[in-house]
Structure formats: structure tokens, C-alpha cells
Enzyme design. Structure first.
Site, PDB file in Angstrom:
ATOM      1  N   SER A  40       0.851  -1.254  -0.082  1.00 52.53           N
ATOM      2  CA  SER A  40       0.471  -0.442   0.109  1.00 52.53           C
ATOM      3  C   SER A  40       0.963   0.808   0.120  1.00 52.53           C
ATOM      4  CB  SER A  40      -0.560  -0.267   1.626  1.00 52.53           C
ATOM      5  OG  SER A  40      -0.289  -0.053   2.542  1.00 52.53           O
ATOM      6  N   ASN A  41       2.209   1.152   0.313  1.00 52.02           N
ATOM      7  CA  ASN A  41       2.717   2.215   0.731  1.00 52.02           C
ATOM      8  C   ASN A  41       4.202   2.145   0.246  1.00 52.02           C
ATOM      9  OD1 ASN A  41       3.481   4.923   0.923  1.00 52.02           O
ATOM     10  ND2 ASN A  41       3.728   4.987   2.786  1.00 52.02           N
ATOM     11  N   SER A 130       6.995   4.761  18.279  1.00 45.93           N
ATOM     12  CA  SER A 130       6.912   6.773  17.931  1.00 45.93           C
ATOM     13  C   SER A 130       7.293   7.326  19.069  1.00 45.93           C
ATOM     14  CB  SER A 130       5.279   6.529  16.736  1.00 45.93           C
ATOM     15  OG  SER A 130       6.413   8.358  16.393  1.00 45.93           O
ATOM     16  N   TYR A 153      -3.417   9.334  14.819  1.00 49.08           N
ATOM     17  CA  TYR A 153      -1.736   8.057  14.699  1.00 49.08           C
ATOM     18  C   TYR A 153      -1.623   7.621  15.399  1.00 49.08           C
ATOM     19  CZ  TYR A 153       3.051   6.554  13.069  1.00 49.08           C
ATOM     20  OH  TYR A 153       4.146   6.364  13.025  1.00 49.08           O
ATOM     21  N   LYS A 157      -0.340   4.312  17.918  1.00 51.48           N
ATOM     22  CA  LYS A 157       0.841   3.810  18.032  1.00 51.48           C
ATOM     23  C   LYS A 157       0.417   2.981  19.565  1.00 51.48           C
ATOM     24  CE  LYS A 157       3.176   3.099  14.629  1.00 51.48           C
ATOM     25  NZ  LYS A 157       3.766   2.194  13.868  1.00 51.48           N
ATOM     26  N   PHE A 182      12.689   8.359  17.129  1.00 46.01           N
ATOM     27  CA  PHE A 182      12.717   9.843  16.707  1.00 46.01           C
ATOM     28  C   PHE A 182      12.051   9.716  15.353  1.00 46.01           C
ATOM     29  CE2 PHE A 182      12.826  11.286  20.982  1.00 46.01           C
ATOM     30  CZ  PHE A 182      12.143  10.288  21.891  1.00 46.01           C
ATOM     31  N   ASN A 202       5.130  15.040   3.282  1.00 47.45           N
ATOM     32  CA  ASN A 202       4.605  15.810   4.836  1.00 47.45           C
ATOM     33  C   ASN A 202       5.979  15.959   5.987  1.00 47.45           C
ATOM     34  OD1 ASN A 202       1.940  15.089   4.378  1.00 47.45           O
ATOM     35  ND2 ASN A 202       2.481  12.772   5.143  1.00 47.45           N
ATOM     36  N   ASN A 203       7.204  14.814   5.283  1.00 43.82           N
ATOM     37  CA  ASN A 203       8.216  15.162   6.539  1.00 43.82           C
ATOM     38  C   ASN A 203       8.984  16.349   5.934  1.00 43.82           C
ATOM     39  OD1 ASN A 203       7.601  12.006   7.435  1.00 43.82           O
ATOM     40  ND2 ASN A 203       7.317  13.038   8.829  1.00 43.82           N
TER      41      ASN A 203
HETATM   42  P1  NAD Z   1       6.365   2.868   5.380  1.00 47.99           P
HETATM   43  O1  NAD Z   1       5.250   3.765   4.462  1.00 47.99           O
HETATM   44  O2  NAD Z   1       7.429   3.332   4.126  1.00 47.99           O
HETATM   45  O3  NAD Z   1       6.731   1.238   5.475  1.00 47.99           O
HETATM   46  C1  NAD Z   1       5.047   0.578   6.063  1.00 47.99           C
HETATM   47  C2  NAD Z   1       4.948  -0.494   4.814  1.00 47.99           C
HETATM   48  O4  NAD Z   1       3.665  -1.230   5.743  1.00 47.99           O
HETATM   49  C3  NAD Z   1       4.881   0.117   3.570  1.00 47.99           C
HETATM   50  O5  NAD Z   1       5.860  -0.620   2.808  1.00 47.99           O
HETATM   51  C4  NAD Z   1       3.448  -0.797   3.380  1.00 47.99           C
HETATM   52  O6  NAD Z   1       2.722  -0.829   1.977  1.00 47.99           O
HETATM   53  C5  NAD Z   1       2.950  -1.398   3.851  1.00 47.99           C
HETATM   54  N1  NAD Z   1       1.795  -1.903   4.666  1.00 47.99           N
HETATM   55  C6  NAD Z   1       0.720  -1.079   5.937  1.00 47.99           C
HETATM   56  N2  NAD Z   1      -0.494  -1.469   6.375  1.00 47.99           N
HETATM   57  C7  NAD Z   1      -0.216  -3.068   5.897  1.00 47.99           C
HETATM   58  C8  NAD Z   1      -1.074  -3.809   5.974  1.00 47.99           C
HETATM   59  N3  NAD Z   1      -2.196  -3.380   6.895  1.00 47.99           N
HETATM   60  N4  NAD Z   1      -0.440  -5.356   5.588  1.00 47.99           N
HETATM   61  C9  NAD Z   1       1.308  -5.583   4.874  1.00 47.99           C
HETATM   62  N5  NAD Z   1       2.081  -4.696   4.514  1.00 47.99           N
HETATM   63  C10 NAD Z   1       0.808  -2.886   4.926  1.00 47.99           C
HETATM   64  O7  NAD Z   1       7.097   3.629   6.553  1.00 47.99           O
HETATM   65  P2  NAD Z   1       8.161   3.600   7.865  1.00 47.99           P
HETATM   66  O8  NAD Z   1       8.646   4.522   7.557  1.00 47.99           O
HETATM   67  O9  NAD Z   1       9.018   2.462   6.549  1.00 47.99           O
HETATM   68  O10 NAD Z   1       7.627   2.651   8.966  1.00 47.99           O
HETATM   69  C11 NAD Z   1       7.474   1.945   9.386  1.00 47.99           C
HETATM   70  C12 NAD Z   1       6.917   1.323  10.438  1.00 47.99           C
HETATM   71  O11 NAD Z   1       7.590   3.222  11.986  1.00 47.99           O
HETATM   72  C13 NAD Z   1       5.385   2.531  11.002  1.00 47.99           C
HETATM   73  O12 NAD Z   1       4.925   1.311  11.133  1.00 47.99           O
HETATM   74  C14 NAD Z   1       5.754   3.624  11.551  1.00 47.99           C
HETATM   75  O13 NAD Z   1       4.796   4.053  11.456  1.00 47.99           O
HETATM   76  C15 NAD Z   1       6.829   3.635  12.003  1.00 47.99           C
HETATM   77  N6  NAD Z   1       7.272   4.847  12.408  1.00 47.99           N
HETATM   78  C16 NAD Z   1       7.654   5.436  11.242  1.00 47.99           C
HETATM   79  C17 NAD Z   1       8.689   7.094  11.554  1.00 47.99           C
HETATM   80  C18 NAD Z   1       9.176   7.826  10.443  1.00 47.99           C
HETATM   81  O14 NAD Z   1       8.952   8.969  10.427  1.00 47.99           O
HETATM   82  N7  NAD Z   1       9.366   6.699   9.667  1.00 47.99           N
HETATM   83  C19 NAD Z   1       8.464   7.354  12.789  1.00 47.99           C
HETATM   84  C20 NAD Z   1       8.479   6.470  13.814  1.00 47.99           C
HETATM   85  C21 NAD Z   1       7.531   5.004  13.631  1.00 47.99           C
HETATM   86  C1  WQD Z   2       9.987  18.463  11.238  1.00 44.39           C
HETATM   87  C2  WQD Z   2      10.470  19.585  11.653  1.00 44.39           C
HETATM   88  C3  WQD Z   2       7.936  21.260  11.465  1.00 44.39           C
HETATM   89  C4  WQD Z   2       7.520  20.281   7.415  1.00 44.39           C
HETATM   90  C5  WQD Z   2       6.512  13.444  12.322  1.00 44.39           C
HETATM   91  C6  WQD Z   2       5.264  12.404  13.348  1.00 44.39           C
HETATM   92  C7  WQD Z   2       5.998  11.440  14.142  1.00 44.39           C
HETATM   93  C8  WQD Z   2       6.573  10.872  13.214  1.00 44.39           C
HETATM   94  C9  WQD Z   2       7.719  11.443  12.756  1.00 44.39           C
HETATM   95  C10 WQD Z   2       5.483   8.308  13.212  1.00 44.39           C
HETATM   96  C11 WQD Z   2       9.052  20.175  12.615  1.00 44.39           C
HETATM   97  C12 WQD Z   2       9.143  21.754  10.132  1.00 44.39           C
HETATM   98  C13 WQD Z   2       8.180  20.421   8.510  1.00 44.39           C
HETATM   99  C14 WQD Z   2       7.809  20.898   6.229  1.00 44.39           C
HETATM  100  C15 WQD Z   2       8.801  22.229   8.863  1.00 44.39           C
HETATM  101  N1  WQD Z   2       6.701   9.698  12.491  1.00 44.39           N
HETATM  102  N2  WQD Z   2       8.893  21.382   9.248  1.00 44.39           N
HETATM  103  N3  WQD Z   2       8.288  21.736   6.733  1.00 44.39           N
HETATM  104  O1  WQD Z   2       6.928  16.629  13.015  1.00 44.39           O
HETATM  105  O2  WQD Z   2       8.838  15.931  14.042  1.00 44.39           O
HETATM  106  O3  WQD Z   2       7.548  13.926  13.618  1.00 44.39           O
HETATM  107  O4  WQD Z   2       7.489  12.559  11.691  1.00 44.39           O
HETATM  108  O5  WQD Z   2       6.058   8.350  13.599  1.00 44.39           O
HETATM  109  O6  WQD Z   2       5.078  11.000  14.461  1.00 44.39           O
HETATM  110  O7  WQD Z   2       4.626  13.345  14.119  1.00 44.39           O
HETATM  111  O8  WQD Z   2       8.449  15.365  11.826  1.00 44.39           O
HETATM  112  O9  WQD Z   2       9.176  15.402   9.428  1.00 44.39           O
HETATM  113  O10 WQD Z   2       7.083  16.580   9.960  1.00 44.39           O
HETATM  114  O11 WQD Z   2       8.974  17.313  10.556  1.00 44.39           O
HETATM  115  O12 WQD Z   2       9.041  23.367   8.488  1.00 44.39           O
HETATM  116  O13 WQD Z   2       7.209  20.852   5.275  1.00 44.39           O
HETATM  117  O14 WQD Z   2      10.824  20.020  10.234  1.00 44.39           O
HETATM  118  O15 WQD Z   2       7.506  22.380  11.801  1.00 44.39           O
HETATM  119  O16 WQD Z   2       9.219  21.153  12.790  1.00 44.39           O
HETATM  120  P1  WQD Z   2       7.774  15.123  13.163  1.00 44.39           P
HETATM  121  P2  WQD Z   2       8.570  16.505  10.394  1.00 44.39           P
END
Ligand code: NAD
Ligand code: WQD
Length: 340
Positions: A40-41, A130, A153, A157, A182, A202-203
Site C-alpha cells: 500500500s505504500n 514512535s 496516528y 501507536k 525519533f 509531509n516530513n
Molecule cells: P513505510 O510506509 O515506508 O513502510 C510501511 C510498510 O508497511 C509499507 O511498505 C506499506 O506498504 C506496509 N503496510 C502498511 N499497512 C499494511 C498492512 N495492513 N499489511 C501489510 N503491509 C502494510 O513507513 P516507514 O517509515 O518504513 O515506517 C515503518 C513503521 O515505523 C510504521 O509502523 C511507522 O508508523 C513507524 N514509524 C515511522 C516513523 C517515520 O518517521 N518514518 C517514525 C516513527 C515510527
Molecule cells: C520536522 C520539523 C516541522 C515539514 C513526524 C510525526 C512523528 C514521526 C516522525 C511517525 C518540524 C518542520 C516539516 C515542512 C517544516 N512519524 N517542517 N516544513 O513532525 O517531528 O514528526 O514524523 O511516527 O510521529 O509527527 O517530523 O519531518 O514532519 O517535521 O518546517 O514542510 O520540520 O514543523 O519542526 P515531526 P516532520
């Protein structure tokens, strides 16, 4: 024995597969890796890239972790002894618009997986949590602080963490590492795999990288009036390969963890948005136009980890600095401007 990795074709999952296939096989006989992902992603191109890096193949099964029968069939077929559970949706903004999809996928999907694991007597798990579960606690954030969430979201978690703690309390055979990430950034040094968001990122880092490569015109910096070094938000950015190696260490040390343990994976350092932009500009040699925009709802000024527990329990600490993180991000983005 096999290791099941859900979400293994995603950003963090794919880097973890590479580290498992390299680090683990240097130290111990390697386990077969089975990836389950519903794509899906992510894309199956990742599997070819991982093979190019490691020269090893993995078993890939396209399935949804919410599908009890599909997951059950995998546990019937393979001799799985541990699971790393990455699969889930992760976009905070989207979770406000589609809360049911997030609760279903992230919470029901995990409960389904846990049910199948319990029925097959597989009780070793590494879970992707997270730093979002720390809510508005003041940094540095440590694992004994109270938890809370401000969006669906984050709630998913937190709910899964509660489920895992309850499960481990009910049955002492479970060993669960709940890794609180982090801000993962960077890419594998080969430039072959990296973060590949769908649509407008978004990030911060994927956004900046797409501005640098010319896909997006301008970054919006969300707020310059925070009480930080330069007024912009401060975060604990961690190299995705360090994070991946944290999973290898967690897996290797699961036997030492009785019950469920929450463990931060961060560097302990904070970096501001403008520090990121300036370092990216220097490394890429590209202009990164930006404008200051209003604060983004729900953002905190400063978020960084106390990373001591991971060192104590797992013997892990992050080793890659910001320069390497951005250099690797840029290599990935410039060599794959449209992603996979
Ligand atoms: P990602 O979207 O790149 O990877 C997640 C994978 O899970 C994708 O390949 C997607 O296709 C698959 N997936 C989603 N729903 C599914 C389902 N129901 N069954 C099977 N596959 C499924 O994301 P990521 O950045 O690699 O994140 C991995 C994990 O870490 C996630 O649980 C996310 O919430 C957590 N996390 C990510 C971040 C971040 O900033 N990237 C931060 C903290 C926690
Ligand atoms: C980082 C900094 C923004 C985008 C998110 C989730 C968190 C975790 C990681 C999954 C902040 C600033 C961002 C932009 C900006 N994910 N920013 N312009 O918000 O710390 O964390 O991702 O678990 O749960 O909330 O990360 O990369 O979105 O933002 O100025 O276009 O960059 O304000 O200060 P965040 P981020």
C-alpha cells in the site's frame, strides 16, 4: 528458523532487511527472512534493490496483516520464531481525515498478527512505536515519562503499546521490544534504497530533498518564533541505517527482555529546520528556496531523546552524524529523482 518482517518493503523495513542480511550473517548463522507487505505504500522494486546490495534473496508475500487467514497460512507454512512488525499507516495529517482506516490498519492489524503469533507459540516481537507517544513532555524524553497522543496516528501507536504491555503481563513467555523512533532520515550509502513518499511529502527531509532536486518549488518553514536556537522547530534526526541496526540489536537481545520494554531509538541531539536547510544546501550545492509560514498545528518546539536505555539494554547507539544523514539523503534523491 525464519524471521517475519511485516512492512519489509517500506522505508525503515527495507533498510532493516539489508542490515539483518549483512550484520547478522557476519555474526551468527543467518535466518531466512520472510517479508509480508500489502504494497500500500511501497513497491517490489525495493526487493531487487535489496538483492543488489546484499546479493541475497528474501521470500516476499503480498498480504495484509489485517487478513487473519493470509497471516495464519504464512505461520502454518514457515517455521517462524520472531517478528519485526513495521506494517502500518504513518501520516499524521491523513490520520485526522481517515481515523477509522488508521485504527483498523494499525491497531486491528497488530491484534490480528498477535493472535496468529500466540496461536503458533511465537512470542518474540520487535514493534515500531514512535516518539509521538511522549505527547508534550519536555525533552530530553525518557522511557519512564507519561505517554499521551494528540492525533489518531499517535493514538494507534499508544494503543498498540498498551496492548503489548497487557499481553506481556498476561503471559511471561512474551519478549517484546517496543522501539520508539525519533525522526528517521537518510538512506543506504549505496543510493539504491531510500524514502519514497507518495504525493507531496509531509516530513521535512523528503520535502527539502525534492526542492533540491527540482520537483518542488519552495519549502515552507513552519514557524520561526519558537524558543529554539533560531526560532525554528528542533528534532532528533536519526540515520535510518543506525535505526535499522537498532532493530538487529533488539532482535539479538530479545532473550534478555522479559515482558515488554519501551526503548527510545534516537541520537540525543536536536537540529533545527534551518540547520537542516543550510546543511542540505551546502552538501547538495543546490539552492533551497524557502519561506517562513505559520506554525503547523500540533507541532512542538523541541523534541529529542534520552538515548541511554538503548545503550544499556541493547548495547546500541547511533553513530552517523547529520552530515552523513544528509549526504546519503542527497545521493538517494539525486540518483533516483522520481523515487523507485
Ligand atoms: P513505510 O510506509 O515506508 O513502510 C510501511 C510498510 O508497511 C509499507 O511498505 C506499506 O506498504 C506496509 N503496510 C502498511 N499497512 C499494511 C498492512 N495492513 N499489511 C501489510 N503491509 C502494510 O513507513 P516507514 O517509515 O518504513 O515506517 C515503518 C513503521 O515505523 C510504521 O509502523 C511507522 O508508523 C513507524 N514509524 C515511522 C516513523 C517515520 O518517521 N518514518 C517514525 C516513527 C515510527
Ligand atoms: C520536522 C520539523 C516541522 C515539514 C513526524 C510525526 C512523528 C514521526 C516522525 C511517525 C518540524 C518542520 C516539516 C515542512 C517544516 N512519524 N517542517 N516544513 O513532525 O517531528 O514528526 O514524523 O511516527 O510521529 O509527527 O517530523 O519531518 O514532519 O517535521 O518546517 O514542510 O520540520 O514543523 O519542526 P515531526 P516532520
Amino acid at each position: 528458523m525464519s524471521l517475519l518482517i511485516t512492512g519489509g518493503t517500506g522505508y525503515i523495513g527495507s533498510h532493516t532487511v539489508v542490515e539483518l542480511q549483512t550484520l547478522v550473517s557476519e555474526q551468527t548463522p543467518s535466518q531466512d527472512i520472510i517479508i509480508v507487505d500489502d504494497l500500500s505504500n511501497s513497491s517490489t522494486v525495493v526487493l531487487d534493490r535489496v538483492k543488489q546490495i546484499t546479493n541475497k534473496t528474501v521470500t516476499f508475500i503480498k498480504a495484509d496483516v489485517c487478513d487473519y487467514n493470509a497471516i495464519n497460512a504464512i505461520f502454518d507454512q514457515y517455521d517462524i520464531d520472531a517478528v519485526i512488525h513495521f506494517a502500518g499507516h504513518k501520516a499524521v495529517g491523513e490520520s485526522n481525515e481517515k481515523p477509522l482506516s488508521y485504527y483498523h490498519n494499525n491497531v486491528s492489524g497488530t491484534v490480528t498478527l498477535l493472535q496468529v503469533m500466540a496461536e503458533h507459540n511465537v512470542k518474540k516481537l520487535v514493534f515500531s512505536s514512535s516518539a509521538t507517544v511522549y505527547g508534550d513532555n519536555v525533552s530530553p524524553l525518557n522511557e519512564s515519562m507519561p505517554t499521551s497522543a494528540t492525533n489518531p496516528y499517535g493514538q494507534t501507536k499508544l494503543m498498540v503499546e498498551h496492548i503489548l504491555f497487557d499481553l506481556a503481563k498476561s503471559d511471561s513467555e512474551w519478549s517484546i521490544a517496543c522501539l520508539r523512533y525519533f525522526n528517521p532520515i537518510g538512506a543506504h550509502s549505496s543510493g539504491l534504497i531510500g524514502e519514497n513518499p507518495n504525493g507531496i511529502p509531509n516530513n521535512l527531509l523528503p520535502y527539502v530533498a525534492q526542492v533540491a532536486v527540482g520537483r518542488l518549488a519552495q519549502l515552507q518553514v513552519f514557524g520561526d518564533d519558537y524558543d529554539t536556537v533560531d526560532g525554528t522547530g528542533v528534532r532528533d534526526y536519526i540515520h535510518v541505517v543506525d535505526l535499522a541496526q537498532g532493530h538487529v540489536k533488539a532482535l539479538q537481545n530479545l532473550d534478555k527482555i522479559s515482558g515488554c520494554k519501551a526503548i527510545n531509538l534516537g541520537t540525543g541531539n536536536g537540529t533545527s529546520v534551518l540547520e537542516i536547510v543550510n546543511t542540505f544546501k551546502e552538501i547538495s550545492g543546490q539552492d533551497i528556496p524557502y519561506k517562513i509560514a505559520p506554525r503547523r498545528a500540533g507541532d512542538l518546539a523541541t523534541v529529542y531523546a534520552n538515548a541511554d536505555l538503548a545503550n544499556e539494554l541493547l548495547g546500541w547507539q547511533a553513530t552517523r552524524n547529520l552530515y552523513t544523514m544528509i549526504e546519503d539523503t542527497w545521493r538517494w534523491q539525486s540518483e533516483n529523482p522520481q523515487g523507485f
